[in-house]
Write an enzyme that holds these catalytic residues in place. Structure first.
Site, PDB file in Angstrom:
ATOM      1  N   ASP A 278      34.467  81.964  68.724  1.00  0.00           N
ATOM      2  CA  ASP A 278      35.869  82.363  68.597  1.00  0.00           C
ATOM      3  C   ASP A 278      36.561  82.099  69.938  1.00  0.00           C
ATOM      4  O   ASP A 278      35.923  81.919  70.980  1.00  0.00           O
ATOM      5  CB  ASP A 278      35.989  83.834  68.161  1.00  0.00           C
ATOM      6  CG  ASP A 278      37.348  84.131  67.527  1.00  0.00           C
ATOM      7  OD1 ASP A 278      38.277  83.294  67.638  1.00  0.00           O
ATOM      8  OD2 ASP A 278      37.503  85.213  66.927  1.00  0.00           O
TER       9      ASP A 278
HETATM   10  C1  NOJ Z   1      40.985  84.254  67.322  1.00  0.00           C
HETATM   11  C2  NOJ Z   1      40.707  84.931  66.009  1.00  0.00           C
HETATM   12  O1  NOJ Z   1      39.793  85.989  66.198  1.00  0.00           O
HETATM   13  C3  NOJ Z   1      40.152  84.008  64.943  1.00  0.00           C
HETATM   14  O2  NOJ Z   1      40.155  84.688  63.733  1.00  0.00           O
HETATM   15  C4  NOJ Z   1      40.936  82.740  64.866  1.00  0.00           C
HETATM   16  O3  NOJ Z   1      40.394  81.900  63.881  1.00  0.00           O
HETATM   17  C5  NOJ Z   1      40.940  82.052  66.213  1.00  0.00           C
HETATM   18  N1  NOJ Z   1      41.542  82.929  67.205  1.00  0.00           N
HETATM   19  C6  NOJ Z   1      41.694  80.727  66.185  1.00  0.00           C
HETATM   20  O4  NOJ Z   1      43.038  80.934  66.024  1.00  0.00           O
END
Ligand code: NOJ
Length: 752
Positions: A278
């Site tokens: 993430d």
């Molecule tokens: C952080 C988030 O936790 C996740 O759900 C998301 O897919 C990513 N950023 C990319 O935007």
């Protein structure tokens, strides 16, 4: 029509065998992957494992140099193709990019937020919605969606409960499978299919105190029985990718957790796709106190089982890590193999480019909007309907009051893909369209003050209020005033009061320490209730709010969540009875904050809840939620009877068959979500008091009755012992066929 480029792949055997729907066989793909891998330098391997954000001059240059395998956040076919050209025409090995984006509840046609749509219990419709999302996303050049979000959560303080699948692992695994089928279609290689991504692996929703990103400490049994099943459902449905979670699980951050990423995901489940970290999570290993520097963090993530780095640039350390002997090259090669395999499976080598014509024909079409309207109708939950005040007659004067009544941006919810607030139909617009503005009075009443911290990325920009006209709409452009609201209520036959949260008060980094209606909304509610007009409360929120006051003082409560682009139309369809509500709660609804966590599938205690003082519970509240998981009213009544266990004794490899008669005893056609629950009376660990094992949406006309049959494999009734061995326990089980998790007709059966 643009001529689509075919990528020239140096020294790769072009194999002719293909499978149905243009899929290539796994061995074809493995051969191609190996051939490509042999040509790659360490730097190019690190590049394949690197994802950057956005198309910028710098990222385009890095792509040409072979330093990037994926971009996120590039929208629009022309933009996507420009980035793709840098890879397939200008990089040495011409390996296409995989372009990702968050398509959490729709791309441009925004669907209800997932906590709501999960409650539709309508798996074919969820699949259809994700088909629409995939079609729209691919038309815009997006080939990889960071969805479905599969985090079980039992704590409504956690802002991301809105994005997830509620509290039940069985329902969650069904939703996971339906969404993967919808996104990936018959083949990920189809031009209107995307690669989907199960996130956030795993137990992110168990954050202590409901504070986003917070630490999680849970037993291996709880992990396996509650938090893992939706992810397993996604693997079984053939999902292409996973995203690891931010938080630590029992001390080990999700992005560096060998146990979850390798022991379980790869070794037990045989997942063959790739795992992306993430945003920023690899670098965050330093803040966790789990890595000394970015190089250390990169090595730990790769060794644990992460394959691609989202925006950290930590994998630029791969060459030096390999050369210094700190990271075996075989680990890197395996990660590259996984990424390339998915790119082949997604057809990117054959069709790297998006067709810009589809942007004009495939996005926000009437058919797509119809799916959004239907899913929104089925997602909202009628919690209360005193004296059958709903459905409303269409010839009455309705006062539409409240700060969310004409807030178009909030209709979309907190993670609205490429949704535009101007596309959304507000409740006010929906009601005016249904009964004509001569029957509608409007007053905003109060504003909801936004919390500065929660105005995060992903929240659609505010749109001007709808321009529905004058007359009863005279308050449209005036500052909010409680007096105007009271005056409107007094002139009306009935009040539709639209209260709740702003979309930006839910979602990522949007945890709340209170379940209150923010701002002066209760002041407004009190003033309107004092007029003694019947009040229909429509709640828009991303979490259960404390609505005890409304159960006493309003006639009806419709939990609409954030219904998406067709919000106003769908709410109005339900309020005026063009459809009977059928949505159910995917989470137990607490009475108040102090009850959290409260969930239906809790373990039995030695002193089960009872009015008697010396039992589990509180002195000042009953031991139950305000509304149980699975609960929701329709515009009819259903009776449950004649439960029959057709298989009173089953073997551990057998199948339970149970049936019950459901009768529509009311006066309208309606759809009932019939649920089946079981309880293992004696287990190697104390078992949950109930566990959902099946459900079916059943539509019956007044007076119609139907025997509803369920089959449950005995193997799905098993559990883990304290040594974490799975077994189906012999002995007596309870079974209920029920309208929710707290009632139903009951029987028993034996496993022998
Ligand atoms: C952080 C988030 O936790 C996740 O759900 C998301 O897919 C990513 N950023 C990319 O935007």
């Amino acid at each position: 029509m643009r001529v689509l480029h075919r990528v020239f792949l140096p020294s790769i055997l072009i194999l002719t065998t293909t499978l149905a729907f243009g899929q290539q066989s796994p061995s074809d793909i493995d051969n191609k992957v190996d051939a490509l891998l042999k040509q790659m330098t360490l730097e190019e391997k690190a590049g394949q494992l690197t994802q950057l954000a956005n198309k910028t001059p710098e990222s385009l240059q890095a792509i040409r140099e072979g330093k990037v395998g994926s971009l996120l956040g590039v929208l629009g076919a022309e933009n996507a193709n420009e980035a793709q050209r840098a890879a397939v025409e200008h990089s040495r090995l011409k390996i296409p990019l995989i372009l990702g984006f968050d398509v959490i509840h729709g791309y441009r046609t925004v669907f209800p937020v997932p906590i709501a749509s999960t409650g539709s219990f309508d798996m074919p419709l969820l699949e259809q919605a994700e088909r629409v999302a995939a079609k729209e996303a691919t038309a815009s050049g997006v080939k990889w969606v960071f969805a479905p979000m599969l985090d079980i959560a039992r704590d409504p303080r956690w802002g991301r409960i809105v994005e997830g699948i509620g509290e039940d692992p069985y329902l969650g695994s069904m939703v996971a499978a339906a969404k993967v089928r919808g996104f990936q279609g018959k083949s990920m290689a189809d031009s209107d299919s995307v690669v989907s991504c199960a996130k956030h692996y795993v137990a992110y929703g168990a954050a202590e105190g409901g504070r986003d990103y917070n630490t999680v400490d849970i037993s291996e049994q709880l992990l396996r029985e509650i938090y893992l099943p939706p992810f397993k459902g996604a693997v079984d449905a053939g999902i292409g990718t996973f995203m690891s979670s931010f938080q630590d699980l029992n001390g080990v951050p999700g992005v560096a957790n060998h146990h979850t990423l390798t022991d379980i995901l790869r070794d037990e489940w045989k997942f063959n796709g790739f795992v992306v970290s993430d945003w920023g999570a690899i670098h965050e290993l330093l803040a966790h106190g789990f890595a000394a520097d970015d190089a250390d963090a990169a090595a730990k993530a790769l060794k644990a089982g992460v394959d691609m780095d989202m925006v950290d640039n930590a994998f630029e350390h791969i060459p030096e890590l390999v050369r210094s002997g700190k990271l075996p090259e075989i680990v890197v090669d395996e990660a590259v193999r996984r990424v390339l395999r998915v790119k082949f499976e997604a057809g990117l080598f054959d069709h790297p480019y998006a067709d810009p014509n589809r942007e004009k024909t495939d996005i926000l079409t009437p058919e797509n909007l119809q799916v959004a309207r239907k899913l929104a109708q089925e997602s909202m939950v009628l919690l209360q309907n005193k004296g059958d005040v709903l459905p409303l007659a269409k010839n009455k004067t309705v006062a539409v009051i409240g700060p969310l009544a004409d807030d178009k941006a909030s209709q979309l919810g907190p993670w609205a893909g490429n949704g535009q607030a101007t596309d959304a139909v507000s409740p006010l617009e929906g009601i005016v369209a249904k009964i004509g503005k001569e029957h509608v009075l409007y007053a905003k009443g109060v504003d909801i003050p936004s919390y500065e911290k929660t105005l995060g990325a992903g929240v659609a920009a505010p749109a001007p209020p709808s321009a529905t006209g004058v007359g009863g709409m005279a308050n449209l452009n005036k500052p909010a005033s409680v007096d105007d609201a009271v005056a409107a209520a007094k002139k009306a036959d009935v009040v539709v009061l639209c209260l709740g949260e702003l979309a930006g008060m839910t979602g990522e980094a949007s945890s709340r320490a209170s379940l209150d209606f923010p701002g002066d909304q209760l002041k407004l509610a009190n003033a309107v209730l004092a007029t003694k007009k019947p009040v229909i409360l429509v709640v828009e929120s991303g979490r259960p709010l404390d609505i005890r006051w409304a159960t006493f003082h309003t006639q009806a409560i419709l939990q609409a969540w954030f219904p998406g682009v067709q919000a106003g139309n769908a709410i109005t369809d339900v309020l005026f009875g063009d459809v009977s509500p059928s949505g159910r709660l995917a989470i137990s609804w607490p009475r108040t904050l102090g009850e959290i966590p409260i969930y239906y599938n809790h373990r039995a205690t030695g002193r089960p809840g009872s009015p008697d003082r010396w039992h589990t519970g509180y002195l000042d509240l009953p031991n139950t939620p305000l509304f149980p998981f699975g609960y929701g009213l329709t515009y009819s009544k259903f009776s449950y009877s004649h439960l029959a266990v057709k298989t009173p004794t089953i073997a551990p490899d057998g199948t339970l068959q149970v049936t019950a008669e459901i009768e529509n005893t009311g006066s309208r056609e309606a759809t009932e979500v019939v649920q089946v629950y079981v309880h293992d009376r004696v287990g190697p660990t104390s078992r949950p008091v109930r566990e959902l094992k099946g459900f079916e949406r059943v539509t019956l006309r007044p007076g119609e009755r139907k025997a509803v049959d369920f089959s449950v494999k005995a193997n799905d009734l098993g559990s883990y012992d304290p040594q974490v061995h799975w077994a189906v326990n012999p002995g007596t089980y309870d079974v209920w066929v029920a309208p929710d998790s707290a009632s139903g007709v009951q029987g028993t059966f034996e496993v022998k």
